[in-house]
Motif scaffolding. Structure first.
Motif, PDB file in Angstrom:
ATOM      1  N   VAL A 229       8.439  68.803  69.404  1.00  0.00           N
ATOM      2  CA  VAL A 229       7.774  69.867  69.081  1.00  0.00           C
ATOM      3  C   VAL A 229       7.562  70.694  70.429  1.00  0.00           C
ATOM      4  CG1 VAL A 229       5.384  70.729  69.037  1.00  0.00           C
ATOM      5  CG2 VAL A 229       6.074  68.890  67.432  1.00  0.00           C
ATOM      6  N   ARG A 230       7.648  70.167  71.685  1.00  0.00           N
ATOM      7  CA  ARG A 230       7.239  70.775  72.899  1.00  0.00           C
ATOM      8  C   ARG A 230       8.555  71.352  73.715  1.00  0.00           C
ATOM      9  NH1 ARG A 230       2.030  70.591  74.110  1.00  0.00           N
ATOM     10  NH2 ARG A 230       2.226  71.628  76.022  1.00  0.00           N
ATOM     11  N   VAL A 231       9.766  70.246  73.426  1.00  0.00           N
ATOM     12  CA  VAL A 231      10.825  70.619  74.013  1.00  0.00           C
ATOM     13  C   VAL A 231      12.051  71.237  73.242  1.00  0.00           C
ATOM     14  CG1 VAL A 231      12.664  69.784  75.653  1.00  0.00           C
ATOM     15  CG2 VAL A 231      10.441  68.757  75.460  1.00  0.00           C
ATOM     16  N   HIS A 232      11.973  70.800  71.951  1.00  0.00           N
ATOM     17  CA  HIS A 232      13.132  71.424  71.161  1.00  0.00           C
ATOM     18  C   HIS A 232      12.751  72.387  70.386  1.00  0.00           C
ATOM     19  CE1 HIS A 232      15.577  67.259  71.562  1.00  0.00           C
ATOM     20  NE2 HIS A 232      15.508  68.054  72.710  1.00  0.00           N
ATOM     21  N   GLY A 233      11.508  72.625  70.069  1.00  0.00           N
ATOM     22  CA  GLY A 233      10.879  73.579  69.215  1.00  0.00           C
ATOM     23  C   GLY A 233      11.015  73.444  67.800  1.00  0.00           C
ATOM     24  N   ALA A 234      11.156  72.065  67.582  1.00  0.00           N
ATOM     25  CA  ALA A 234      11.752  71.761  65.968  1.00  0.00           C
ATOM     26  C   ALA A 234      10.638  71.601  64.836  1.00  0.00           C
ATOM     27  CB  ALA A 234      12.446  70.573  65.953  1.00  0.00           C
ATOM     28  N   GLY A 235       9.368  71.355  65.631  1.00  0.00           N
ATOM     29  CA  GLY A 235       8.084  71.091  64.803  1.00  0.00           C
ATOM     30  C   GLY A 235       8.181  69.504  64.031  1.00  0.00           C
ATOM     31  N   LEU A 236       7.097  69.304  63.730  1.00  0.00           N
ATOM     32  CA  LEU A 236       6.837  67.720  63.314  1.00  0.00           C
ATOM     33  C   LEU A 236       7.488  67.325  61.787  1.00  0.00           C
ATOM     34  CD1 LEU A 236       3.002  67.263  63.653  1.00  0.00           C
ATOM     35  CD2 LEU A 236       4.853  66.110  64.896  1.00  0.00           C
ATOM     36  N   THR A 237       8.054  68.167  61.083  1.00  0.00           N
ATOM     37  CA  THR A 237       8.852  68.111  60.028  1.00  0.00           C
ATOM     38  C   THR A 237      10.083  67.254  60.285  1.00  0.00           C
ATOM     39  OG1 THR A 237       7.860  69.911  58.834  1.00  0.00           O
ATOM     40  CG2 THR A 237       9.930  69.160  57.936  1.00  0.00           C
ATOM     41  N   ALA A 238      10.680  67.858  61.661  1.00  0.00           N
ATOM     42  CA  ALA A 238      12.158  67.168  62.067  1.00  0.00           C
ATOM     43  C   ALA A 238      11.757  65.598  62.412  1.00  0.00           C
ATOM     44  CB  ALA A 238      12.482  67.912  63.307  1.00  0.00           C
ATOM     45  N   PHE A 239      10.640  65.378  63.075  1.00  0.00           N
ATOM     46  CA  PHE A 239      10.364  63.925  63.363  1.00  0.00           C
ATOM     47  C   PHE A 239       9.928  63.147  62.256  1.00  0.00           C
ATOM     48  CE2 PHE A 239       6.765  60.692  64.054  1.00  0.00           C
ATOM     49  CZ  PHE A 239       7.449  59.934  64.685  1.00  0.00           C
ATOM     50  N   VAL A 240       9.220  63.656  61.147  1.00  0.00           N
ATOM     51  CA  VAL A 240       8.748  62.874  59.859  1.00  0.00           C
ATOM     52  C   VAL A 240      10.245  62.531  59.262  1.00  0.00           C
ATOM     53  CG1 VAL A 240       7.980  63.054  57.647  1.00  0.00           C
ATOM     54  CG2 VAL A 240       6.853  63.922  59.504  1.00  0.00           C
ATOM     55  N   VAL A 241      11.463  63.639  59.253  1.00  0.00           N
ATOM     56  CA  VAL A 241      12.597  63.366  58.438  1.00  0.00           C
ATOM     57  C   VAL A 241      13.368  62.245  59.146  1.00  0.00           C
ATOM     58  CG1 VAL A 241      14.941  64.380  58.111  1.00  0.00           C
ATOM     59  CG2 VAL A 241      12.856  65.769  57.507  1.00  0.00           C
ATOM     60  N   MET A 242      13.191  62.329  60.508  1.00  0.00           N
ATOM     61  CA  MET A 242      13.914  61.183  61.188  1.00  0.00           C
ATOM     62  C   MET A 242      13.272  59.879  60.761  1.00  0.00           C
ATOM     63  SD  MET A 242      14.331  60.520  65.475  1.00  0.00           S
ATOM     64  CE  MET A 242      12.719  59.690  65.628  1.00  0.00           C
ATOM     65  N   GLN A 243      11.938  59.796  60.853  1.00  0.00           N
ATOM     66  CA  GLN A 243      11.228  58.336  60.586  1.00  0.00           C
ATOM     67  C   GLN A 243      11.446  57.953  59.123  1.00  0.00           C
ATOM     68  OE1 GLN A 243      10.284  56.355  62.802  1.00  0.00           O
ATOM     69  NE2 GLN A 243       7.857  56.383  62.378  1.00  0.00           N
ATOM     70  N   VAL A 244      11.800  58.892  58.138  1.00  0.00           N
ATOM     71  CA  VAL A 244      11.661  58.612  56.803  1.00  0.00           C
ATOM     72  C   VAL A 244      13.455  58.000  56.739  1.00  0.00           C
ATOM     73  CG1 VAL A 244      12.316  59.464  54.517  1.00  0.00           C
ATOM     74  CG2 VAL A 244      10.215  60.076  55.849  1.00  0.00           C
ATOM     75  N   CYS A 245      14.256  58.581  57.379  1.00  0.00           N
ATOM     76  CA  CYS A 245      15.517  58.184  57.353  1.00  0.00           C
ATOM     77  C   CYS A 245      15.737  56.735  57.941  1.00  0.00           C
ATOM     78  CB  CYS A 245      16.493  59.112  58.011  1.00  0.00           C
ATOM     79  SG  CYS A 245      16.687  60.723  56.979  1.00  0.00           S
ATOM     80  N   GLY A 246      15.128  56.719  59.131  1.00  0.00           N
ATOM     81  CA  GLY A 246      15.330  55.330  59.976  1.00  0.00           C
ATOM     82  C   GLY A 246      14.818  54.159  59.246  1.00  0.00           C
ATOM     83  N   ILE A 247      13.339  54.395  58.502  1.00  0.00           N
ATOM     84  CA  ILE A 247      13.050  53.349  57.989  1.00  0.00           C
ATOM     85  C   ILE A 247      13.788  52.902  56.620  1.00  0.00           C
ATOM     86  CG2 ILE A 247      10.770  52.675  56.737  1.00  0.00           C
ATOM     87  CD1 ILE A 247      10.462  52.610  59.660  1.00  0.00           C
ATOM     88  N   ALA A 248      14.242  53.911  55.753  1.00  0.00           N
ATOM     89  CA  ALA A 248      15.007  53.919  54.741  1.00  0.00           C
ATOM     90  C   ALA A 248      16.216  52.939  54.792  1.00  0.00           C
ATOM     91  CB  ALA A 248      15.466  55.264  54.111  1.00  0.00           C
ATOM     92  N   THR A 249      16.793  52.884  55.865  1.00  0.00           N
ATOM     93  CA  THR A 249      18.082  52.362  56.247  1.00  0.00           C
ATOM     94  C   THR A 249      17.513  50.881  57.001  1.00  0.00           C
ATOM     95  OG1 THR A 249      18.069  53.163  58.680  1.00  0.00           O
ATOM     96  CG2 THR A 249      19.374  54.353  56.979  1.00  0.00           C
ATOM     97  N   PHE A 250      16.291  50.918  57.415  1.00  0.00           N
ATOM     98  CA  PHE A 250      15.956  49.494  57.898  1.00  0.00           C
ATOM     99  C   PHE A 250      15.688  48.916  56.871  1.00  0.00           C
ATOM    100  CE2 PHE A 250      11.978  47.025  58.146  1.00  0.00           C
ATOM    101  CZ  PHE A 250      12.589  46.182  59.448  1.00  0.00           C
ATOM    102  N   ILE A 251      14.868  49.153  55.640  1.00  0.00           N
ATOM    103  CA  ILE A 251      14.648  48.592  54.632  1.00  0.00           C
ATOM    104  C   ILE A 251      16.046  47.924  53.728  1.00  0.00           C
ATOM    105  CG2 ILE A 251      13.711  48.758  52.131  1.00  0.00           C
ATOM    106  CD1 ILE A 251      11.470  50.668  53.362  1.00  0.00           C
ATOM    107  N   VAL A 252      16.953  48.866  53.740  1.00  0.00           N
ATOM    108  CA  VAL A 252      18.193  48.361  53.070  1.00  0.00           C
ATOM    109  C   VAL A 252      18.923  47.175  53.847  1.00  0.00           C
ATOM    110  CG1 VAL A 252      20.495  49.274  52.505  1.00  0.00           C
ATOM    111  CG2 VAL A 252      18.735  50.545  51.807  1.00  0.00           C
ATOM    112  N   ALA A 253      18.792  47.510  55.188  1.00  0.00           N
ATOM    113  CA  ALA A 253      19.539  46.412  56.125  1.00  0.00           C
ATOM    114  C   ALA A 253      18.595  45.163  55.756  1.00  0.00           C
ATOM    115  CB  ALA A 253      19.754  47.090  57.421  1.00  0.00           C
ATOM    116  N   ALA A 254      17.227  45.179  55.862  1.00  0.00           N
ATOM    117  CA  ALA A 254      16.697  44.050  55.920  1.00  0.00           C
ATOM    118  C   ALA A 254      16.955  43.382  54.702  1.00  0.00           C
ATOM    119  CB  ALA A 254      15.123  44.392  56.133  1.00  0.00           C
ATOM    120  N   ASN A 255      17.012  44.016  53.427  1.00  0.00           N
ATOM    121  CA  ASN A 255      17.253  43.561  52.235  1.00  0.00           C
ATOM    122  C   ASN A 255      18.465  42.498  52.070  1.00  0.00           C
ATOM    123  OD1 ASN A 255      14.786  43.916  50.807  1.00  0.00           O
ATOM    124  ND2 ASN A 255      15.071  45.862  50.647  1.00  0.00           N
ATOM    125  N   VAL A 256      19.541  43.244  52.653  1.00  0.00           N
ATOM    126  CA  VAL A 256      21.049  42.593  52.667  1.00  0.00           C
ATOM    127  C   VAL A 256      21.183  41.572  53.834  1.00  0.00           C
ATOM    128  CG1 VAL A 256      21.863  44.696  51.626  1.00  0.00           C
ATOM    129  CG2 VAL A 256      22.025  44.214  54.177  1.00  0.00           C
TER     130      VAL A 256
END
Length: 400
Positions: A229-256
């Motif tokens: 938000v303050r440095v890259h000027g990208a907004g919170l949406t970019a952070f939410v997308v990063m979190q969703v992608c990260g957690i999704a891959t975590f769940i897949v890896a944890a299940n295998v």
């Protein structure tokens, strides 16, 4: 049995209250300086104070568990967390909010201490494994979903609404637990100690490596809302997308992970996951040092960190419990304590440089991952311990 699963659902709800203390509040952190005064570095301490308070709560509730009924501590902590959350919503300065967040973190720590023992008390071994799997699955989704909910609450009612919702959830869960009779009392065996575990290199191998891989990820996550938000000027949406992608891959890896453990062995999967997470953290730092700010690249490089944690997480935590020599509750509490303490220290260390972008956040995360690798390379594992015991048994002269 239906009642037991209902109680489990409420226990899971109690643990989610503790998780909400960081992830639900994350979207509000960048705007706190404008709302309460201070600067971005002090706003980061709002997160660190909560985690630090949780560390004290883990030790405090662990000690009180020998003297006070588990159900009273569990429900009482939720009520205290609700009051602390309401007080946070009424804070008029950043300094007051930081202090109240420490109290909130301390109060909300009890579910994490008692949940494993409660599950064991309610179910037989096979059902307990299934119940713990449910708990882990929901807890892994919370970091992805809570920031989305936090952003919606922030837009709907400002930063205070995030804390008011936390208070409401804690009160509802406490009331329902009281209505159902609360969780069962967990009997304490009085064996072992925190000191004994801290002196055991085999336990430390698994506990510290597990904690630092997760803490490295958390330090990065805690810092990126402000960076985006303050440095890259990208907004919170970019952070939410990063979190969703990260957690999704975590769940897949944890299940295998369990399938890979059955094929290659726990130690190889733990090592592979740790190396993968470290490689992702190194790539993040190199990209930041090169001046990269593209959110899509930062998100893509975040994937191997989450995948590595997902692979090593289940067998790593289980081996830490095995290495605790039957002292499961203290072993679990220490792993969580190591995670929170490292995340708090890392977040506090990064806070003064948070407006310099991704570099300090990625550097601190990588440092944690490298120490985790060092633990695996330098400290003995369960296999090494077993081989040493077998060697001593063979070399010991037999009795005449």
């Amino acid at each position: 049995m239906d009642r037991a699963w209902l109680t489990l659902g409420l226990v899971v709800g109690g643990t989610i209250v503790g998780l909400m203390g960081t992830d639900l509040v994350l979207p509000a952190v960048p705007g706190l300086p404008e709302a309460l005064g201070g600067d971005p570095s002090r706003a980061q301490l709002v997160l660190a104070a909560y985690v630090g308070g949780s560390c004290l709560g883990l030790l405090g509730f662990g000690a009180l568990g020998d003297r006070v009924a588990t159900r009273r501590l569990f429900v009482g902590s939720l009520l205290a967390a609700a009051l602390a959350s309401l007080a946070c919503a009424l804070a008029t300065s950043i300094e007051a909010l930081i202090a109240l967040r420490a109290v909130q973190g301390l109060a909300a720590a009890a579910p994490a201490v008692f949940a494993p023992g409660i599950i064991k008390a309610m179910f037989d071994d096979a059902q307990a494994v299934r119940a713990i799997g449910v708990l882990a699955s929901i807890e892994s989704l919370a970091p992805a979903l809570a920031p989305i909910a936090g952003a919606a609450l922030l837009a709907a009612g400002g930063w205070t609404l995030n804390f008011e919702v936390m208070a409401g959830v804690a009160l509802v869960v406490a009331a329902l637990l009281g209505w159902t009779g609360g969780p069962p009392q967990v009997s304490r065996r009085g064996r072992g100690s925190f000191v004994a575990l801290l002196r055991d290199p085999v336990f430390l191998r698994y506990a510290i490596s597990q904690a630092l891989v997760l803490a490295g990820l958390l330090v990065f996550v805690f810092g990126m809302p402000t960076v985006f938000v303050r440095v890259h000027g990208a907004g919170l949406t970019a952070f939410v997308v990063m979190q969703v992608c990260g957690i999704a891959t975590f769940i897949v890896a944890a299940n295998v992970s369990s399938t890979l453990v059955a094929r290659f062995g726990a130690e190889r999967v733990i090592a592979a996951g740790t190396w993968m997470a470290a490689a992702g953290a190194l790539a993040q730092l190199l990209y930041a040092l090169a001046g990269g700010t593209a959110t899509v690249v930062i998100t893509a490089l975040f994937v191997p960190v989450n995948s590595g944690l997902g692979l090593r997480g289940p067998p790593g935590f289980f081996r830490a419990v095995l290495a605790s020599r039957g002292d499961d509750a203290r072993g679990s509490a220490l792993v969580i304590l190591f995670v929170l303490a490292a995340a708090a220290l890392g977040t506090t260390a990064v806070a003064p440089w948070i407006e310099r972008g991704t570099v300090p956040v990625a550097a601190m995360a990588l440092a944690f991952h490298l120490v985790a690798l060092g633990c695996l390379l330098l400290l003995p594992g369960l296999e090494e311990e077993k081989k040493e015991k077998d060697r001593r048994a063979v070399s010991r002269p037999s009795a005449p």
